[in-house]
Design a protein around this motif. Structure first.
Motif, PDB file in Angstrom:
ATOM      1  N   HIS A  17       0.814  -1.219   0.000  1.00  0.00           N
ATOM      2  CA  HIS A  17       0.000   0.000   0.000  1.00  0.00           C
ATOM      3  C   HIS A  17       0.848   1.270   0.000  1.00  0.00           C
ATOM      4  CE1 HIS A  17      -3.831  -2.178   1.650  1.00  0.00           C
ATOM      5  NE2 HIS A  17      -3.717  -2.258   0.344  1.00  0.00           N
ATOM      6  N   LEU A  20      -0.578   4.466  -1.391  1.00  0.00           N
ATOM      7  CA  LEU A  20      -1.590   5.166  -0.601  1.00  0.00           C
ATOM      8  C   LEU A  20      -0.984   5.976   0.532  1.00  0.00           C
ATOM      9  CD1 LEU A  20      -4.227   2.287  -0.178  1.00  0.00           C
ATOM     10  CD2 LEU A  20      -4.362   4.216  -1.773  1.00  0.00           C
ATOM     11  N   TYR A  30      -2.271   5.932   6.397  1.00  0.00           N
ATOM     12  CA  TYR A  30      -3.231   5.920   5.302  1.00  0.00           C
ATOM     13  C   TYR A  30      -3.950   7.264   5.283  1.00  0.00           C
ATOM     14  CZ  TYR A  30      -2.871   0.818   4.855  1.00  0.00           C
ATOM     15  OH  TYR A  30      -2.420  -0.468   4.651  1.00  0.00           O
ATOM     16  N   SER A 129     -10.609   1.296  -1.511  1.00  0.00           N
ATOM     17  CA  SER A 129      -9.273   1.651  -1.984  1.00  0.00           C
ATOM     18  C   SER A 129      -8.234   0.640  -1.504  1.00  0.00           C
ATOM     19  CB  SER A 129      -8.884   3.046  -1.480  1.00  0.00           C
ATOM     20  OG  SER A 129      -9.790   4.026  -1.915  1.00  0.00           O
ATOM     21  N   LEU A 130      -8.544  -0.081  -0.430  1.00  0.00           N
ATOM     22  CA  LEU A 130      -7.595  -1.014   0.160  1.00  0.00           C
ATOM     23  C   LEU A 130      -7.606  -2.374  -0.523  1.00  0.00           C
ATOM     24  CD1 LEU A 130      -8.320  -0.215   3.904  1.00  0.00           C
ATOM     25  CD2 LEU A 130      -6.437   0.641   2.505  1.00  0.00           C
ATOM     26  N   MET A 150      -5.584  -4.336   5.112  1.00  0.00           N
ATOM     27  CA  MET A 150      -4.137  -4.187   4.963  1.00  0.00           C
ATOM     28  C   MET A 150      -3.531  -5.394   4.238  1.00  0.00           C
ATOM     29  SD  MET A 150      -2.876  -2.406   8.530  1.00  0.00           S
ATOM     30  CE  MET A 150      -3.855  -3.378   9.681  1.00  0.00           C
TER      31      MET A 150
END
Length: 228
Positions: A17, A20, A30, A129-130, A150
């Motif tokens: 991630h 992000l 985040y 979005s994750l 996550m």
């Protein structure tokens, strides 16, 4: 030697991630519109100062670690809790079911409403979005969902599992649990999840579903300390 899941937020934000992430090599978070998780790179003064500088005055951050959580002087603790982190003992078979469908941005408001009602954990309009979420609808109404939060190399967190109270007892939660775990396994990743340590019924269910306790975890919610 520490495990990559001992500091799940940091290890997600520096890998899967990273696109992000807000912050730098000393502390990352985040975007708060997605999820409140944040983490310093380590417990050095430089990293804790960087963590302290991440939130605006009215923003809260959630810190999750296996070890005791160090709090910089510019942040104050709003609440603390104990979690358990559980991990799949084996890969899950990928399954299909005509009732399950991928959820899209058009479902975001209904997903948030369901999560607000059932409280599976931090959830926002931008949760997708994750990772991908899937749901079951009845007469066009979203009644159950689960997805991924996550991610770290080789691992993905199963999250957002919830069923509307009017539709519990029909096996929808179990179905979605197995479905999402199967999708994670199909990528050659290991599924894991977090639950409140006090939620004995959920922990017992996850054990029955093939997850084992990997670690106890600390959860601390912090916000900037207001100057006098």
């Amino acid at each position: 030697m520490s495990h990559i899941l001992d500091r799940p937020a940091w290890n997600a934000l520096r890998t899967a991630h990273a696109t992000l992430a807000e912050g730098n090599e000393r502390a990352r978070r985040y975007p708060p519109s997605i999820v409140p998780f944040a983490a310093p790179a380590d417990d050095t003064a430089e990293s804790l100062e960087a963590l302290e500088n991440l939130p605006a005055a009215d923003e809260a951050m959630a810190l999750v670690e296996a070890n005791p959580i160090a709090i910089p002087p510019g942040l104050m603790v709003v609440s603390e809790g104990k979690l358990v982190q559980m991990i799949a003992e084996r890969p899950y078979q990928q399954i299909s079911d005509s009732r399950i469908e991928p959820l899209t941005e058009a479902d975001a408001a209904e997903m948030l409403a369901l999560a607000t009602l059932t409280k599976p954990g931090p959830f926002t309009l931008r949760a997708q979005s994750l990772g991908t979420f899937w749901g079951v609808k009845t007469d066009g109404r979203l009644v159950a969902m689960a997805g991924q939060r996550m991610r770290q190399p080789g691992f993905a967190e199963l999250s957002g599992l919830c069923t509307h109270p009017d539709f519990r007892g029909r096996g929808l939660g179990t179905l979605l649990f197995r479905f999402v775990a199967g999708e994670i396994s199909a990528r050659n990743e290991t599924a894991y999840l977090h639950a409140y340590a006090t939620n004995a019924p959920a922990i017992s269910l996850y054990k029955a579903m093939g997850f084992r306790l990997r670690s106890e975890m600390n959860l601390t919610i912090v916000t900037p300390r207001q100057s006098a």
